[in-house]
Design an enzyme around this catalytic site. Sequence first.
Site, mmCIF file in Angstrom:
data_model
loop_
_atom_site.group_PDB
_atom_site.id
_atom_site.type_symbol
_atom_site.label_atom_id
_atom_site.label_comp_id
_atom_site.label_asym_id
_atom_site.label_seq_id
_atom_site.Cartn_x
_atom_site.Cartn_y
_atom_site.Cartn_z
ATOM 1 N N LEU C 227 9.195 -6.000 58.625
ATOM 2 C CA LEU C 227 7.788 -6.204 58.984
ATOM 3 C C LEU C 227 6.917 -4.979 58.660
ATOM 4 O O LEU C 227 7.183 -3.881 59.144
ATOM 5 C CB LEU C 227 7.684 -6.525 60.488
ATOM 6 C CG LEU C 227 6.289 -6.887 60.977
ATOM 7 C CD1 LEU C 227 5.821 -8.194 60.369
ATOM 8 C CD2 LEU C 227 6.263 -6.957 62.509
ATOM 9 N N ASP C 228 5.897 -5.195 57.860
ATOM 10 C CA ASP C 228 4.904 -4.155 57.539
ATOM 11 C C ASP C 228 5.506 -2.935 56.859
ATOM 12 O O ASP C 228 4.946 -1.831 56.922
ATOM 13 C CB ASP C 228 4.128 -3.728 58.804
ATOM 14 C CG ASP C 228 3.390 -4.899 59.437
ATOM 15 O OD1 ASP C 228 3.002 -5.820 58.707
ATOM 16 O OD2 ASP C 228 3.195 -4.888 60.659
ATOM 17 N N GLN C 229 6.637 -3.134 56.187
ATOM 18 C CA GLN C 229 7.304 -1.998 55.552
ATOM 19 C C GLN C 229 7.308 -2.119 54.029
ATOM 20 O O GLN C 229 7.897 -1.281 53.347
ATOM 21 C CB GLN C 229 8.762 -1.901 56.036
ATOM 22 C CG GLN C 229 8.914 -1.701 57.531
ATOM 23 C CD GLN C 229 8.383 -0.364 58.005
ATOM 24 O OE1 GLN C 229 8.360 0.596 57.231
ATOM 25 N NE2 GLN C 229 7.911 -0.303 59.229
#
Lengths: 284, 284, 284, 284
Positions: C227-229
């Site tokens: 997530l969000d990486q």
Amino acid sequence: MAETATLLISCPDRKGILAEVTGFIARNGGNILHADQHIDFQKSIFFMRIEWDLSGFKIPKGEIEKAFRPIAQQFKMNYQLHFSSEVKRVAIFVSKYDHCLYELLYRFKAGELKGELVTVISNHRDLQPVVEMFGVPFVYSPKSRENKREAEEREIEILEREGIDLIVLARYMQILSDRFVNRFRNRIINIHHSFLPAFVGAKPYHRAYERGVKIIGATSHYVTEELDQGPIIEQDVVRVTHRDSVEDMIRKGRDLEKLVLARAVKWHLENKVLVYDNKTVIFE
Amino acid sequence: MAETATLLISCPDRKGILAEVTGFIARNGGNILHADQHIDFQKSIFFMRIEWDLSGFKIPKGEIEKAFRPIAQQFKMNYQLHFSSEVKRVAIFVSKYDHCLYELLYRFKAGELKGELVTVISNHRDLQPVVEMFGVPFVYSPKSRENKREAEEREIEILEREGIDLIVLARYMQILSDRFVNRFRNRIINIHHSFLPAFVGAKPYHRAYERGVKIIGATSHYVTEELDQGPIIEQDVVRVTHRDSVEDMIRKGRDLEKLVLARAVKWHLENKVLVYDNKTVIFE
Amino acid sequence: MAETATLLISCPDRKGILAEVTGFIARNGGNILHADQHIDFQKSIFFMRIEWDLSGFKIPKGEIEKAFRPIAQQFKMNYQLHFSSEVKRVAIFVSKYDHCLYELLYRFKAGELKGELVTVISNHRDLQPVVEMFGVPFVYSPKSRENKREAEEREIEILEREGIDLIVLARYMQILSDRFVNRFRNRIINIHHSFLPAFVGAKPYHRAYERGVKIIGATSHYVTEELDQGPIIEQDVVRVTHRDSVEDMIRKGRDLEKLVLARAVKWHLENKVLVYDNKTVIFE
Amino acid sequence: MAETATLLISCPDRKGILAEVTGFIARNGGNILHADQHIDFQKSIFFMRIEWDLSGFKIPKGEIEKAFRPIAQQFKMNYQLHFSSEVKRVAIFVSKYDHCLYELLYRFKAGELKGELVTVISNHRDLQPVVEMFGVPFVYSPKSRENKREAEEREIEILEREGIDLIVLARYMQILSDRFVNRFRNRIINIHHSFLPAFVGAKPYHRAYERGVKIIGATSHYVTEELDQGPIIEQDVVRVTHRDSVEDMIRKGRDLEKLVLARAVKWHLENKVLVYDNKTVIFE
């Protein structure tokens, strides 16, 4: 770090330039580190900055220019060849404002600006202690309406004797003669305390305040015969509000001026600026 | 949310204004939500925006102005009294460029702009489908050199009949007559596609390109009789490089224009702008 | 405009790559329009984007790849070959927030985004009227914990049937399964409403408010399993102060989100993005 | 300039605070120069900074606090009373990086920072010549794991003996003990070389490079017991691209760090910062 060579090129745009230049470097065993090109399609001009590692390059440094010349002629190139071992010699002109001067003195001392700060020339004695505190020779060159021409002559003499490559006007409050400007074409960088072309000339912060702008700026540019009309190298801005007095704008502007000027000087010293048509190409 | 009242005040600076105004609100049981004041020390003018909750306020809404008048007279105030329940009536003027129009249509629809978008008036039919897609009445008002005066008369008639409070020129490519401007003084917001006062007038991006600037901007301002010389409400900028063509600048500029215009309209509709001396105080 | 070809290349850095690639184009009569290269010296990787005019190019379009292959093999290149006549097919996923959706709908309609917006898929019906107002097919794909897997299967089926090249998550409030992400590796662009890596995950504006930051941001990135990486494509920021409530931050953030997402989508559609090592090279 | 008094106030929000405070000043003949208030509606806290001219103020300077106390008690205020004639005494802690130090030395010397720079304390001798060049006393206070506690004791002793009001950590590479932090609560300003809360802790530029961010930042904050978690005073950012190496980021970041730190120190010295709830209100 190994020594590098840098070619700065501009010429009429044509097929094959890039292949020819990179082929020249590759054939002779050069390892390209940076290559940046740009085409002005409106005027059909090709620009390039290419830097390569000289270790293992088959052509000796002193013969590169000669070896490259046929290509340059074939494509009608304007070009400059620089080596990373070159140290550009710099003179700063300053009057009484000290913020840009400090910034440059610090950056030369810290090694962030690649070049040798040879001298600081001023029409006032005020900043002599600062300059000498940093171990840089200071030249006092007073100017009045009467002696302006002679003073400039003396300054040109010093600059030429010292082999100065770049002159930085660090909020220097004197207008240079056409003769002076012409002598150091594209080698004099000024900082103007406005977002050019807004507020050309004197007291830009006062006029920005009067006009009620919401953003102020600073502009570094090469000096030409026309005041504040030279090729722009760098600009930056900062927000102001109705709460900011002229004094606040001057204060906020100082932080812009010193950074914008430092960036322009840095790029010039690293051979990243090409001038054409009263504009700049910045190979950042 | 409970209803609020907002006072916008300007007057000669003097001791005791703030105490008097806040005392008036406190004595009558008002709860201050926002208070923002500014003094122009150069001209000795006091400015203020104060907003308070009307729930529990002892003076009925309709009598607040009368009750406040003695204070206003004592301090020679220019003042406006607004209520949060008021809905300002807005007309947009547009030609063929649609980016600012879309932005405003979307923001009115999304409820981000407090006000009622009553009509969109255009000298071309191109954007009629867009306007009607958003359910907003569209008025086609063609303009030629010959009919310009009559067309404007008709437009003024519409604006007055509809009780329009604010006119937004969303890249409207026509110059308004002095008569028109005068009728809606400080109630016409324009977006100019440059960082004023740079590049006043036509084709600013082309001229920015020619000049070789490194930053371009957009400016929203109230329209006055002098082209692009009215009080600036908001400005913003974006970086460009030698790689940006005129078309790139136009494209990047569009994103500035629509945001800068939207901010100016928002502040106006929220009674956060005071005009004086061809400048604005923004109580953001 | 004449058709162009674009090569996106990454490979181990070695002498002669640039000369070889530009030589290939020059030998075959191609006129180079843009050439941009970058070397990651830390990892010794060479990156390049080169675009040339196909008019007068001696190799027919359909055979360019085959002709280039020996060079690619020699230098162990990863490469993509694109033509300006290709039109990428795009699907947008959206939930209830409409600001990014509007922005993209407008930009596709205005022709600013090069590509065809084939469908908008949503887990809610709220934005169906907006999507259809712009004449774009809308697919309602409700999601619950129970049906999530099936719903995704159906979505993948649609995306594959429609030959979708790029998926844009325009504030889509659902997390995609690894299977989905893996199927469209480096072809799903998300907008996260914070300045990553600050405030990964839910409610970033609330957490920014709590932390008392003075600047908020938005980040567009390719979606990966974490997530969000994923690789960051673009970021931008705006100032906030103690006066800004969470709601103000959300409002200011919306303007960032839509612009940042639009820029990322634009660059992707113009083949200006190379992904490596969970980072991006943007040949802007 | 005449002497001014400044009140910094925070208290539970209630009707009538502003009227009471401004009434107190008006009744006693004070002329308000700046008044700025803020309400945190979420927590119902009122904040205010009010500055007035003491010329003609009826209460003698030494008795103002006593006269104001009943109002403070009535509204349960936390308050500070400052006079423009006060000169805050400042100590800088530094290790080996010199860019922030130079910036502060210059600004104190130029009079831009209101306060007296009493001493510079360092755990290395490297910057002694720089400090002394500016005529400021230098204290060498070496630190090892073994002597850390004693060294801090000595430092606290110096700071207290010298009556230091503000401690500035100008890229000081040592973590202060809780005891030290507690002794100078809200009086130690640090500069962290990232956009907090991203990249808390060591080597933020390296981690920003690894993560592939497109913008880097710097944050000045008050030091608390938790590393990089104190109330943020100011932040700023600059764009980076894939072309920027870690070294480029460090260089670009230096310009941010020195400006962001200088702004925070300036605001603190002008009594424009209120701390609450691990956040700051900046009455700029």
